[in-house]
Write a protein that holds these residues in place. Structure first.
Motif, PDB file in Angstrom:
ATOM      1  N   ASP A 184      38.100  38.062  30.425  1.00  0.00           N
ATOM      2  CA  ASP A 184      37.053  37.042  30.374  1.00  0.00           C
ATOM      3  C   ASP A 184      37.324  35.825  31.250  1.00  0.00           C
ATOM      4  O   ASP A 184      36.732  34.772  31.048  1.00  0.00           O
ATOM      5  CB  ASP A 184      36.781  36.610  28.927  1.00  0.00           C
ATOM      6  N   LYS A 185      38.221  35.965  32.199  1.00  0.00           N
ATOM      7  CA  LYS A 185      38.494  34.909  33.167  1.00  0.00           C
ATOM      8  C   LYS A 185      38.307  35.511  34.555  1.00  0.00           C
ATOM      9  O   LYS A 185      38.393  36.720  34.739  1.00  0.00           O
ATOM     10  CB  LYS A 185      39.922  34.371  33.029  1.00  0.00           C
ATOM     11  N   THR A 186      38.065  34.651  35.532  1.00  0.00           N
ATOM     12  CA  THR A 186      37.813  35.152  36.880  1.00  0.00           C
ATOM     13  C   THR A 186      38.725  34.488  37.902  1.00  0.00           C
ATOM     14  O   THR A 186      39.323  33.455  37.647  1.00  0.00           O
ATOM     15  CB  THR A 186      36.344  34.920  37.291  1.00  0.00           C
ATOM     16  N   VAL A 187      38.743  35.111  39.067  1.00  0.00           N
ATOM     17  CA  VAL A 187      39.517  34.628  40.209  1.00  0.00           C
ATOM     18  C   VAL A 187      38.545  34.456  41.366  1.00  0.00           C
ATOM     19  O   VAL A 187      37.689  35.319  41.600  1.00  0.00           O
ATOM     20  CB  VAL A 187      40.609  35.661  40.581  1.00  0.00           C
ATOM     21  N   CYS A 188      38.684  33.376  42.084  1.00  0.00           N
ATOM     22  CA  CYS A 188      37.897  33.175  43.301  1.00  0.00           C
ATOM     23  C   CYS A 188      38.530  34.002  44.420  1.00  0.00           C
ATOM     24  O   CYS A 188      39.760  34.041  44.543  1.00  0.00           O
ATOM     25  CB  CYS A 188      37.897  31.698  43.671  1.00  0.00           C
ATOM     26  N   PRO A 189      37.719  34.668  45.232  1.00  0.00           N
ATOM     27  CA  PRO A 189      38.290  35.436  46.339  1.00  0.00           C
ATOM     28  C   PRO A 189      39.180  34.590  47.253  1.00  0.00           C
ATOM     29  O   PRO A 189      40.162  35.087  47.807  1.00  0.00           O
ATOM     30  CB  PRO A 189      37.073  35.958  47.101  1.00  0.00           C
ATOM     31  N   SER A 190      38.858  33.309  47.378  1.00  0.00           N
ATOM     32  CA  SER A 190      39.687  32.461  48.234  1.00  0.00           C
ATOM     33  C   SER A 190      41.091  32.268  47.652  1.00  0.00           C
ATOM     34  O   SER A 190      42.034  32.011  48.399  1.00  0.00           O
ATOM     35  CB  SER A 190      39.025  31.104  48.474  1.00  0.00           C
ATOM     36  N   GLU A 191      41.242  32.422  46.340  1.00  0.00           N
ATOM     37  CA  GLU A 191      42.580  32.350  45.741  1.00  0.00           C
ATOM     38  C   GLU A 191      43.445  33.505  46.252  1.00  0.00           C
ATOM     39  O   GLU A 191      44.639  33.332  46.487  1.00  0.00           O
ATOM     40  CB  GLU A 191      42.510  32.411  44.221  1.00  0.00           C
ATOM     41  N   VAL A 192      42.842  34.668  46.399  1.00  0.00           N
ATOM     42  CA  VAL A 192      43.561  35.829  46.926  1.00  0.00           C
ATOM     43  C   VAL A 192      43.959  35.550  48.374  1.00  0.00           C
ATOM     44  O   VAL A 192      45.115  35.749  48.760  1.00  0.00           O
ATOM     45  CB  VAL A 192      42.703  37.110  46.827  1.00  0.00           C
ATOM     46  N   ALA A 193      42.999  35.072  49.160  1.00  0.00           N
ATOM     47  CA  ALA A 193      43.270  34.777  50.568  1.00  0.00           C
ATOM     48  C   ALA A 193      44.337  33.696  50.712  1.00  0.00           C
ATOM     49  O   ALA A 193      45.240  33.808  51.547  1.00  0.00           O
ATOM     50  CB  ALA A 193      41.985  34.358  51.267  1.00  0.00           C
ATOM     51  N   ARG A 194      44.272  32.662  49.879  1.00  0.00           N
ATOM     52  CA  ARG A 194      45.259  31.578  49.948  1.00  0.00           C
ATOM     53  C   ARG A 194      46.655  32.054  49.544  1.00  0.00           C
ATOM     54  O   ARG A 194      47.653  31.595  50.085  1.00  0.00           O
ATOM     55  CB  ARG A 194      44.834  30.417  49.057  1.00  0.00           C
ATOM     56  N   ALA A 195      46.712  32.952  48.576  1.00  0.00           N
ATOM     57  CA  ALA A 195      48.010  33.480  48.150  1.00  0.00           C
ATOM     58  C   ALA A 195      48.705  34.213  49.299  1.00  0.00           C
ATOM     59  O   ALA A 195      49.927  34.235  49.374  1.00  0.00           O
ATOM     60  CB  ALA A 195      47.838  34.422  46.959  1.00  0.00           C
ATOM     61  N   LEU A 196      47.925  34.788  50.188  1.00  0.00           N
ATOM     62  CA  LEU A 196      48.479  35.543  51.317  1.00  0.00           C
ATOM     63  C   LEU A 196      48.583  34.721  52.599  1.00  0.00           C
ATOM     64  O   LEU A 196      49.522  34.880  53.371  1.00  0.00           O
ATOM     65  CB  LEU A 196      47.623  36.784  51.586  1.00  0.00           C
ATOM     66  N   THR A 231      47.302  44.447  46.219  1.00  0.00           N
ATOM     67  CA  THR A 231      48.346  44.085  45.264  1.00  0.00           C
ATOM     68  C   THR A 231      48.150  42.662  44.751  1.00  0.00           C
ATOM     69  O   THR A 231      48.232  42.403  43.546  1.00  0.00           O
ATOM     70  CB  THR A 231      49.738  44.231  45.916  1.00  0.00           C
ATOM     71  N   THR A 232      47.882  41.745  45.655  1.00  0.00           N
ATOM     72  CA  THR A 232      47.694  40.345  45.283  1.00  0.00           C
ATOM     73  C   THR A 232      46.451  40.178  44.420  1.00  0.00           C
ATOM     74  O   THR A 232      46.475  39.480  43.401  1.00  0.00           O
ATOM     75  CB  THR A 232      47.609  39.463  46.543  1.00  0.00           C
ATOM     76  N   MET A 233      45.363  40.823  44.792  1.00  0.00           N
ATOM     77  CA  MET A 233      44.118  40.730  44.034  1.00  0.00           C
ATOM     78  C   MET A 233      44.300  41.252  42.612  1.00  0.00           C
ATOM     79  O   MET A 233      43.920  40.588  41.641  1.00  0.00           O
ATOM     80  CB  MET A 233      43.010  41.509  44.748  1.00  0.00           C
ATOM     81  N   LEU A 234      44.895  42.422  42.487  1.00  0.00           N
ATOM     82  CA  LEU A 234      45.098  43.010  41.160  1.00  0.00           C
ATOM     83  C   LEU A 234      46.042  42.158  40.318  1.00  0.00           C
ATOM     84  O   LEU A 234      45.822  41.979  39.115  1.00  0.00           O
ATOM     85  CB  LEU A 234      45.614  44.439  41.295  1.00  0.00           C
ATOM     86  N   ARG A 235      47.065  41.597  40.943  1.00  0.00           N
ATOM     87  CA  ARG A 235      48.005  40.741  40.215  1.00  0.00           C
ATOM     88  C   ARG A 235      47.318  39.478  39.707  1.00  0.00           C
ATOM     89  O   ARG A 235      47.455  39.111  38.532  1.00  0.00           O
ATOM     90  CB  ARG A 235      49.198  40.367  41.105  1.00  0.00           C
TER      91      ARG A 235
END
Length: 94
Positions: free
Chosen positions: A25-37, A13-17
């Motif tokens: 054309d923009k990206t997310v770092c996987p650590s952003e997902v981990a930090r959000a949780l 859910t967090t990753m998709l959000r």
């Protein structure tokens, strides 16, 4: 969260959000997902990095996200190193 199913659901859910919020054309770092949780401290988000990667691979197989390395989509079953997450068919990193 101690239940594995709940963890997987929360990661997905967090990753998709985050990917959707970032937009095309923009990206997310996987650590952003981990930090959000897991919060800002590495003790909280660090252990989530492998579950985040597994979730990214699963969602990439399902066509819901793209995994990029050096701005190019990669095979979800065969990539190493630093990677980013994006909406499917996006090929530009931020």
């Amino acid at each position: 969260m101690t239940d594995a199913k709940l963890d997987d659901a929360a990661i997905e859910t967090t990753m998709l959000r985050l990917v959707a919020e970032r937009g095309a054309d923009k990206t997310v770092c996987p650590s952003e997902v981990a930090r959000a949780l897991g919060g800002p401290h590495p003790d909280g988000w660090g252990p989530l990095m492998q579950p985040v990667r597994r979730t990214a691979v699963r969602l990439a197989h399902a066509g819901r996200i793209a995994i990029l390395r050096k701005g190019k989509p990669v095979d979800p079953d065969d990539f190493r190193g630093i990677y980013r997450l994006s909406l499917p068919a996006a090929g530009v990193t931020s």
